[in-house]
Design an enzyme around this catalytic site. Structure first.
Site, PDB file in Angstrom:
ATOM      1  N   TYR A 163       4.383   0.845  -2.046  1.00 55.56           N
ATOM      2  CA  TYR A 163       4.521   0.839  -3.499  1.00 55.56           C
ATOM      3  C   TYR A 163       5.927   1.278  -3.919  1.00 55.56           C
ATOM      4  CZ  TYR A 163      -0.580   0.420  -3.939  1.00 55.56           C
ATOM      5  OH  TYR A 163      -1.877  -0.016  -3.885  1.00 55.56           O
TER       6      TYR A 163
ATOM      7  N   ASP B 139      -6.741  -3.557   3.373  1.00 55.03           N
ATOM      8  CA  ASP B 139      -7.795  -4.558   3.216  1.00 55.03           C
ATOM      9  C   ASP B 139      -7.426  -5.729   2.320  1.00 55.03           C
ATOM     10  OD1 ASP B 139      -7.846  -3.126   0.858  1.00 55.03           O
ATOM     11  OD2 ASP B 139      -9.793  -2.205   1.229  1.00 55.03           O
ATOM     12  N   ASP B 140      -6.203  -5.773   1.778  1.00 52.72           N
ATOM     13  CA  ASP B 140      -5.837  -6.926   0.953  1.00 52.72           C
ATOM     14  C   ASP B 140      -4.406  -7.367   1.232  1.00 52.72           C
ATOM     15  OD1 ASP B 140      -4.039  -5.554  -1.345  1.00 52.72           O
ATOM     16  OD2 ASP B 140      -5.773  -4.280  -0.952  1.00 52.72           O
TER      17      ASP B 140
ATOM     18  N   ASP C 260       0.857  -1.186   0.000  1.00 53.01           N
ATOM     19  CA  ASP C 260       0.000   0.000   0.000  1.00 53.01           C
ATOM     20  C   ASP C 260       0.889   1.231   0.000  1.00 53.01           C
ATOM     21  OD1 ASP C 260      -3.028  -0.564   0.368  1.00 53.01           O
ATOM     22  OD2 ASP C 260      -2.093  -1.980   1.767  1.00 53.01           O
TER      23      ASP C 260
END
Length: 657
Positions: free
Chosen positions: A312, A208-209, A200
């Protein structure tokens, strides 16, 4: 007064019996006059005295008057008022209270009275919400009621509070109930020992993933997507579910976000925090060597413990070999390299078999504690962004496949391709540009995809711009429909349940298929609300960005700094450009393109501007501009070219559906 004489009014009506009338929408201007954009496609001038009876956006019936070779519209009947609920500023003079609508093209003061403000006192410049109660064309004058207070003139948070109030969005964070318990008896697989990881932005808290990437014996890649499961804590009949349903999405604005659910849930209890055991809904699917998504997949519930919180930038630097500062352990490094390979193969497959939107940079605002813009950063989509995007797209395609196996019930993102009412115009336009097609062909999913690939090869920004205006809107649907803009048979998101209410509903539906239980899809009212909230969020992000850009670029008027800018729109008044350095949108009026405005022709249909009958500007061109004017009250930025002609040509901006 004489003008109110009933005999004169009757005489005027009798004279008008043979006068043509039209219906259309009013377009106001900052200079007091306006235009009636009639339903027949014609545009008629509206003189300033007549504009005092109407407002920008009103739908009216008007009589067309001809004087020599000039025609103009005289408003007659109000069909529908555009301004109903609106944001305004207080103006008090000689103990008389009026309000000024926060609009660049509505300049008249409106009589107003305070309703429902209780003991709250208002002062000059305060921001309020108002409701229009009478309209000059219908009732003889404009009048409004002030229904709620928004912010004082000097409140540093005013841009955010005003923007949220304009879109009727909540500004508060939902309150956490006294107790929230785990309420899910689904049998969960224990995967806490598996090396899941998250990618993220570095500042993200609502993760959430999480992902797990493995190679199969056949050499394919097996991806397990683990998604946070807030439905384990939020029963369908709970107050928290009502709050999530009403908000529909988390609001993301420059400088802040307003979560859909309490932060204790979104950022802690449900977030896939590294090192913490969390309940998840998972999907495992396989990507073949050519990038195709295998037909076999599996959904299941599980407990996982994410082992790594990655950013990222961190992952992109590693994969793109930009930096060697961070070197992950061998197992994680292998997963990341495999995921990068997966993303590349998957993108290639989608380019050949579906549709991939061209990458566009994102622009992020760096703000100080009081909301002042310190800097604007250009964020290009790098390999790590593509890795996450491709895994989520594949997961959402898989969910759509699951729902198709269980009655086509679910919350789908859909797009119907070209607007059926404009399909004849589409065929005509494509044929003009040497693209032979039939209505039947381009209304099929394969035909639409083929046309979009052909258009990408032609790289004709003006044609792309005209065709975009003939597209259907993307919508949310409670039944399975295709997504033409992505080139997919179905697309159902479930990968962001912390941030999207539709994904919560899809979680419950997916879990019902695992237990042979029951769960409902979205109601018609919920679909309408989710669609409206999505529109409101986009408008809010645009509005607050405009506010911040105006403050940030004000010094550029004096400094005469030159900016590279891409031409993104041509209209009859000039052109709009996007500054490539920071993403701001500015308008260049035709009067600033050339000394003699009469020699400037804005060719809207072809997306070009000619000067002395020579094309000088086209959609997609990159030119250098100065900032000529910044209007803080109307949040407008006006630019002017530094050089007479474009210096570079690039593809026009493509808006994702």
């Amino acid at each position: 007064m004489f003008r109110d004489n009933p005999l004169l009014s009757q005489l005027k009506q009798n004279m008008r019996q043979n006068t043509p009338s039209v219906e259309g929408t009013v377009k106001g201007t900052e200079r007091g006059f306006g235009f009636l954009e009639a339903d027949d496609g014609e545009s008629y001038f509206i003189a300033p005295p007549h504009m005092k009876k109407i407002m920008h956006g009103d739908r009216i019936k008007a009589y067309i008057e001809t004087n020599g070779d000039k025609t103009s519209a005289e408003p007659d009947t109000l069909v529908e008022a555009k301004l109903t609920r609106f944001i305004a500023r207080i103006s008090i003079a000689k103990n008389k209270l009026t309000i000024l609508a926060d609009s660049p093209v509505i300049n008249m003061p409106i009589r107003a009275k305070l309703v429902g403000l209780g003991e709250h006192k208002v002062a000059n410049g305060d921001w309020v919400v108002a409701q229009l109660k009478s309209h000059a064309l219908k009732d003889g004058s404009f009048a409004a009621e002030v229904t709620s207070f928004v912010a004082t003139e000097t409140d540093p948070n005013a841009p955010w509070w005003v923007t949220l109030a304009r879109q009727d969005l909540a500004k508060d964070v939902p309150a956490m109930p006294d107790s929230v318990e785990f309420q899910d008896d689904t049998a969960r697989v224990d995967l806490t020992d598996k090396p899941f990881f998250t990618i993220d932005s570095a500042s993200t808290q609502d993760m959430d993933d999480a992902l797990l990437v493995e190679k199969t014996a056949e050499g394919n890649l097996k991806v397990t997507v683990a998604i946070a499961d807030p439905t384990a804590y939020i029963p369908a009949d709970s107050e928290l579910n009502k709050i999530a349903a009403e908000r529909a999405f988390t609001v993301y604005l420059p400088g802040r976000n307003i979560p859909m659910m309490p932060r204790e849930l979104s950022d802690s209890v449900c977030s896939l925090v590294a090192g913490e055991k969390r309940p998840t809904l998972c999907c495992t699917y396989t990507i073949q060597e050519d990038g195709a998504l295998a037909e076999e997949f599996e959904f299941f519930t599980a407990w996982i413990t994410s082992q790594h919180k990655l950013s990222y930038t961190q992952v992109s630097d590693l994969i793109e070999e930009v930096s060697t500062q961070w070197q992950p352990e061998a197992q994680l490094a292998e997963q990341l390299q495999s995921l990068a390979t997966f993303a590349r193969h998957r993108q290639q497959w989608r380019k050949k078999n579906a549709i991939v939107f061209p990458d566009q940079p994102d622009y992020s605002f760096e703000l100080d504690e009081t909301g002042n813009v310190l800097a604007i950063h250009v964020e290009h989509r790098r390999i790590a962004n593509q890795m996450i995007e491709e895994t989520m797209v594949a997961a959402n395609i898989t969910a759509a496949r699951l729902f198709r196996q269980h009655g086509d019930v679910g919350v789908f993102n859909t797009h119907a391709g070209f607007d059926p009412e404009k399909i004849d115009l589409v065929v005509e336009l494509l044929t003009e540009h040497g693209i032979e097609c039939t209505k039947e062909h381009i209304q099929s999913l394969p035909g639409y995809v083929e046309i979009q690939r052909t258009l990408a090869e032609k790289a004709n920004p003006a044609l792309d711009s005209r065709l975009r205006r003939m597209q259907s809107y993307s919508i949310i649907s409670a039944s399975a429909e295709r997504h033409f803009a992505m080139g997919l048979e179905g697309y159902a998101t479930w990968t962001s349940p912390i941030r999207k209410y539709g994904d919560i509903l899809n979680h419950r539906l997916i879990k019902a298929t695992l237990t042979n239980g029951t769960a409902r899809s979205a109601t018609e009212d919920e679909v309408i609300l989710m669609s409206e909230r999505r529109r409101q969020h986009r408008m809010a992000e645009r509005d607050i960005s405009s506010w911040l850009y105006v403050d940030y670029l004000t010094p550029a008027v004096e400094s005469k700094q030159a900016f590279e800018a891409s031409i993104m729109d041509v209209n009859r008044g000039g052109l709009r450009v996007r500054l490539l350095e920071n993403g701001a949108v500015a308008f260049i009026p035709a009067s600033l393109l050339h000394d003699n405005k009469k020699e400037v022709k804005c060719l809207v249909e072809t997306g070009q501007i000619s000067i002395k009958d020579q094309v000088e500007y086209s959609l997609g061109d990159v030119i250098f501009v100065n900032i000529a004017e910044v209007n803080k009250e109307k949040r407008n930025i006006v630019a002017k070219p530094v050089v007479a002609k474009p210096v570079v040509t690039t593809p026009v901006e493509t808006v994702a559906v």
